[in-house]
Design an enzyme around this catalytic site. Structure first.
Site, PDB file in Angstrom:
ATOM      1  N   ASP A 156      21.731 -29.804 -24.909  1.00 12.50           N
ATOM      2  CA  ASP A 156      21.747 -30.958 -24.805  1.00 12.50           C
ATOM      3  C   ASP A 156      22.421 -32.318 -24.681  1.00 12.50           C
ATOM      4  O   ASP A 156      23.604 -31.775 -25.402  1.00 12.50           O
ATOM      5  CB  ASP A 156      20.858 -32.040 -25.592  1.00 12.50           C
ATOM      6  CG  ASP A 156      20.328 -33.217 -25.434  1.00 12.50           C
ATOM      7  OD1 ASP A 156      19.837 -33.248 -23.905  1.00 12.50           O
ATOM      8  OD2 ASP A 156      21.184 -34.444 -25.317  1.00 12.50           O
ATOM      9  N   GLY A 216      -3.079   1.258   3.998  1.00 11.77           N
ATOM     10  CA  GLY A 216      -1.686   1.460   4.861  1.00 11.77           C
ATOM     11  C   GLY A 216      -0.856   2.039   3.682  1.00 11.77           C
ATOM     12  O   GLY A 216      -0.349   2.136   2.951  1.00 11.77           O
ATOM     13  N   ASP A 217       0.499   2.261   5.545  1.00 13.69           N
ATOM     14  CA  ASP A 217       2.002   2.936   4.424  1.00 13.69           C
ATOM     15  C   ASP A 217       2.598   1.108   5.296  1.00 13.69           C
ATOM     16  O   ASP A 217       2.574   1.312   6.728  1.00 13.69           O
ATOM     17  CB  ASP A 217       1.882   4.025   5.628  1.00 13.69           C
ATOM     18  CG  ASP A 217       3.295   4.935   5.423  1.00 13.69           C
ATOM     19  OD1 ASP A 217       4.663   3.444   4.447  1.00 13.69           O
ATOM     20  OD2 ASP A 217       3.592   6.295   5.240  1.00 13.69           O
ATOM     21  N   PHE A 218       3.833   1.103   4.636  1.00 14.23           N
ATOM     22  CA  PHE A 218       4.122   0.146   5.254  1.00 14.23           C
ATOM     23  C   PHE A 218       5.248   0.637   5.843  1.00 14.23           C
ATOM     24  O   PHE A 218       6.206  -0.767   6.397  1.00 14.23           O
ATOM     25  CB  PHE A 218       4.603  -1.198   3.886  1.00 14.23           C
ATOM     26  CG  PHE A 218       5.370  -0.258   2.736  1.00 14.23           C
ATOM     27  CD1 PHE A 218       6.156   0.927   3.026  1.00 14.23           C
ATOM     28  CD2 PHE A 218       4.699  -0.239   1.466  1.00 14.23           C
ATOM     29  CE1 PHE A 218       7.174   1.216   2.395  1.00 14.23           C
ATOM     30  CE2 PHE A 218       5.448   0.035   0.135  1.00 14.23           C
ATOM     31  CZ  PHE A 218       6.793   1.194   0.119  1.00 14.23           C
ATOM     32  N   ARG A 251       9.531  -3.145  -7.475  1.00 11.31           N
ATOM     33  CA  ARG A 251       9.984  -1.928  -7.294  1.00 11.31           C
ATOM     34  C   ARG A 251      10.042  -0.927  -5.829  1.00 11.31           C
ATOM     35  O   ARG A 251       9.462   0.257  -6.479  1.00 11.31           O
ATOM     36  CB  ARG A 251       9.854  -0.882  -8.769  1.00 11.31           C
ATOM     37  CG  ARG A 251       9.745  -1.770 -10.276  1.00 11.31           C
ATOM     38  CD  ARG A 251      10.056  -0.779 -11.216  1.00 11.31           C
ATOM     39  NE  ARG A 251      10.123  -0.328 -11.920  1.00 11.31           N
ATOM     40  CZ  ARG A 251      10.460   1.152 -12.303  1.00 11.31           C
ATOM     41  NH1 ARG A 251       8.783   1.745 -12.000  1.00 11.31           N
ATOM     42  NH2 ARG A 251      10.673   2.022 -12.157  1.00 11.31           N
TER      43      ARG A 251
END
Length: 641
Positions: free
Chosen positions: A88, A521-523, A538
């Protein structure tokens, strides 16, 4: 740097700064301290009149801030903090305490009182050491304060108002920031400049050294004076200077026992006057003539030499399910454990003793039992078990590091050495080539996500978002924590079809599950779901720049202004030599790489994300948050930016 030796002592400890001040965060980051930020909720309503001096008020406020955070985290988190730092800063002039101004008129009143005068800036600091006994929090508080004298020039009213209208005074003690525009108001500073900024780094470092390197008995000797009685004085000697075999043996024993140096020394010394140090030109009494030429004992090297043995002992104990046998309060003798797992009594006894030496087990005359650490993290079915991740480390990571020499020479990963074939796709060919290996890998990721998810989810306030998409979110462990923390948030986990078809093995039946959707899905190849917030946990460290370009371009194109991207990774220090786990992970020689905070910031800005901030959580993963460019800053107000 005075703090460097102490920083090594803090590796693996959960250090928390109980302050939202960006100045304090920047100062401590610059010193190399890794910590997480948990702003205190302590209401600063202490009666100033109850304190005889301004610094006592600052000390008490700092202590209450730190204790509030320590107690709240102990109740909320599965892992209590080890060290909480509270601070403080106040300004004192003419015997009155000035804190942060409430509005512009209040700021003008403050600055007018400081105009042309010398005033004091006090920062009280509380270092709270935390431990738990029978699930009850125990704390030990160490306090100190720093005073700096500052004098303002004689300033015109026009200049004061111009400064106030800049907006800078509003969140600063005394209504000015010396490190920015407020520096133009100051005629001189006597004392620690950083103390005025908000944190007395030099004094803090000295106190940490006192805690971690208290003077040994051998360093205290009598000095005789002609006119005064004999007094005791001491010199704090480094390991290299002392050369004491007793001191060395104590240090080695302490390290093997895993004792914290915070438990050493006289706690009260922090509130006492500094003890004068007498530097004598004469040799210390009872020292051998050869001591100063004696090489210091290479403790760090010995620990490194034995490090792989310790890891393997834990791996084998996990693989044999030793900790599962001893979970709860079960106490078994070595022969009983050997009988359960069909192993030799001699071999098991040695393994159990090794785990006891590593403080994973307790040993009594009745037999062996788990430590609290083992029950919490090493039993395979415990809530926060790391068992699956440890098995992954044993079966895959350990195998890779046996080929590290080849990896370093070739500059490539050694999957072909381990699996006897070249992997074209890291995940499909290495971890997803059979259902057994797929489930083992998913379990490993599930374990580490469960342990890190709470810190990732709460590193920033995400309550302003209504929809999130966790790209490559595996089993949805992070998604479950997100919906628990944010009742209005809906999360989509976007994962490969092969992963989603096996998630039933890992799904908890928890509150908020109806707000989680799994989309296959496959990004890299498919369109990603629309969301206000995208999450990459990650992910980036594994992939090449070309693959990252595909992924981040796709996220950027899908994001609307004001949407955000949250990245969770192990963040390197700017010199790229810490933390060790990040540097060691880079030896895996994947096509990707580890990055520092500034490198991640540049990467995200390249794809249109601004206001990029980094939070060092003190856990396994650190977190970055960036917003898609927007022409109106008001769109970010819901998120505290």
């Amino acid at each position: 740097m005075v703090l460097c030796p102490v920083i090594r002592k803090l590796v693996g400890k959960r250090v928390v700064l109980a302050s939202a001040s960006p100045r304090r965060q920047e100062i401590l980051n610059s010193a190399g301290l890794r910590f997480e930020v948990v702003p205190s909720r302590f209401k600063e309503t202490l009666d100033k009149a109850a304190f005889s001096t301004p610094y006592e008020y600052a000390l008490e406020t700092a202590k209450q801030k730190a204790l509030e955070v320590a107690n709240r985290m102990n109740k909320k988190d599965f892992r209590s903090p080890d060290v909480v730092i509270g601070a403080d800063t106040i300004v004192s002039v003419d015997g009155q305490i000035l804190e942060k101004p409430a509005d512009k008129q209040h700021a003008y009143s403050m600055l007018s009182r400081l105009n042309g005068k010398e005033h004091s800036v006090f920062t009280g600091v509380a270092i709270v050491l935390c431990s738990t006994k029978d699930k009850q929090l125990e704390t030990e508080v160490f306090e100190f304060y720093e005073e700096t004298k500052v004098k303002f020039s004689d300033l015109s009213e026009e200049l004061l108002w111009e400064y106030i209208h800049s907006g800078e005074p509003m969140d600063k003690a005394g209504g000015y920031g010396i490190q920015s525009l407020g520096g133009m108001l100051v005629e001189y500073v006597h004392g620690d400049f950083l103390n005025v900024v908000g944190f007395p780094l030099n004094h803090f470092c000295k106190k940490l050294v006192e805690l971690y390197y208290p003077p040994s008995k051998d360093a205290i000797h009598h000095v005789k004076h002609d006119s005064v009685p004999s007094v005791e004085t001491f010199e704090v000697l480094s390991d290299e200077e002392s050369g004491s075999s007793n001191s060395t043996q104590q240090n080695v024993t302490s390290m093997l026992k895993g004792e914290s140096a915070f438990s050493c020394g006289d706690p009260g010394s922090l509130r006492k006057k500094e003890v004068a140090q007498h530097v004598s030109g004469e040799p210390m009494a009872n020292c051998s003539e050869n001591v100063e030429n004696q090489a210091p004992f290479p403790t760090i090297l010995i620990e490194l030499l034995d490090g792989f043995k310790a890891s393997k002992a834990m791996f084998v104990a996990c693989k044999l399910k030793v900790f599962d046998l001893l979970k709860g309060k079960d106490i078994l003798k070595a022969k009983d454990v050997a009988a359960h797992i069909n192993a030799s009594v001699c071999g098991i006894e040695r393994l159990l003793d090794a785990c006891t030496a590593l403080e994973l087990l307790n040993k009594t005359n009745e037999g062996y039992s788990n430590t609290e650490l083992a029950n919490k993290f090493l039993v395979s079915d415990s809530e926060y078990s790391l068992h699956g991740f440890i098995i992954h480390a044993n079966d895959y990571v350990w195998q890779f590091f046996t080929h590290l020499e080849s990896a370093v020479k070739e500059g490539t990963n050694q999957n072909h050495q381990i699996f006897e074939k070249k992997a074209q796709n890291l995940f499909q060919d290495t971890f997803y080539h059979s259902r057994e290996t797929k489930l083992r890998f998913m379990n490993a990721m599930h374990c580490i996500i469960k342990v890190t998810a709470r810190d990732v989810a709460t590193a920033f306030d995400l309550s302003g978002f209504r929809s999130a998409c966790d790209l490559g979110g595996c089993t949805g462990a992070l998604a479950h924590v997100l919906v628990q923390e944010y009742p209005d948030l809906h999360v989509t986990v976007f994962e490969l079809p092969d992963v989603i078809e096996n998630i039933s093995c890992f799904q908890p039946l928890g509150q908020g599950s109806s707000r989680i959707t799994f989309t296959p899905g496959d990004f890299f190849k498919d369109n990603i779901p629309k969301a206000d917030l995208y999450i990459l946990s990650r992910i980036l460290h594994d992939w090449s720049d070309d693959k990252i370009d595909i992924l981040l371009s796709k996220i950027s194109d899908t994001c609307k202004p004001g949407s955000a991207l949250l990245v969770a990774e192990i963040v390197l220090g700017e010199e790229k030599i810490s933390p060790p786990r990040a540097v060691l992970q880079s030896l895996s020689m994947t096509e990707g790489k580890q990055r520092s905070s500034s490198e991640y910031k540049q990467l995200l800005e390249k794809y249109g994300f601004t206001w990029v901030q980094t939070k060092m959580t003190g856990n396994f993963l650190d977190v970055l948050l960036g917003f898609k460019k927007t022409t109106h800053n008001s769109e970010l107000s819901n998120f505290g930016f």
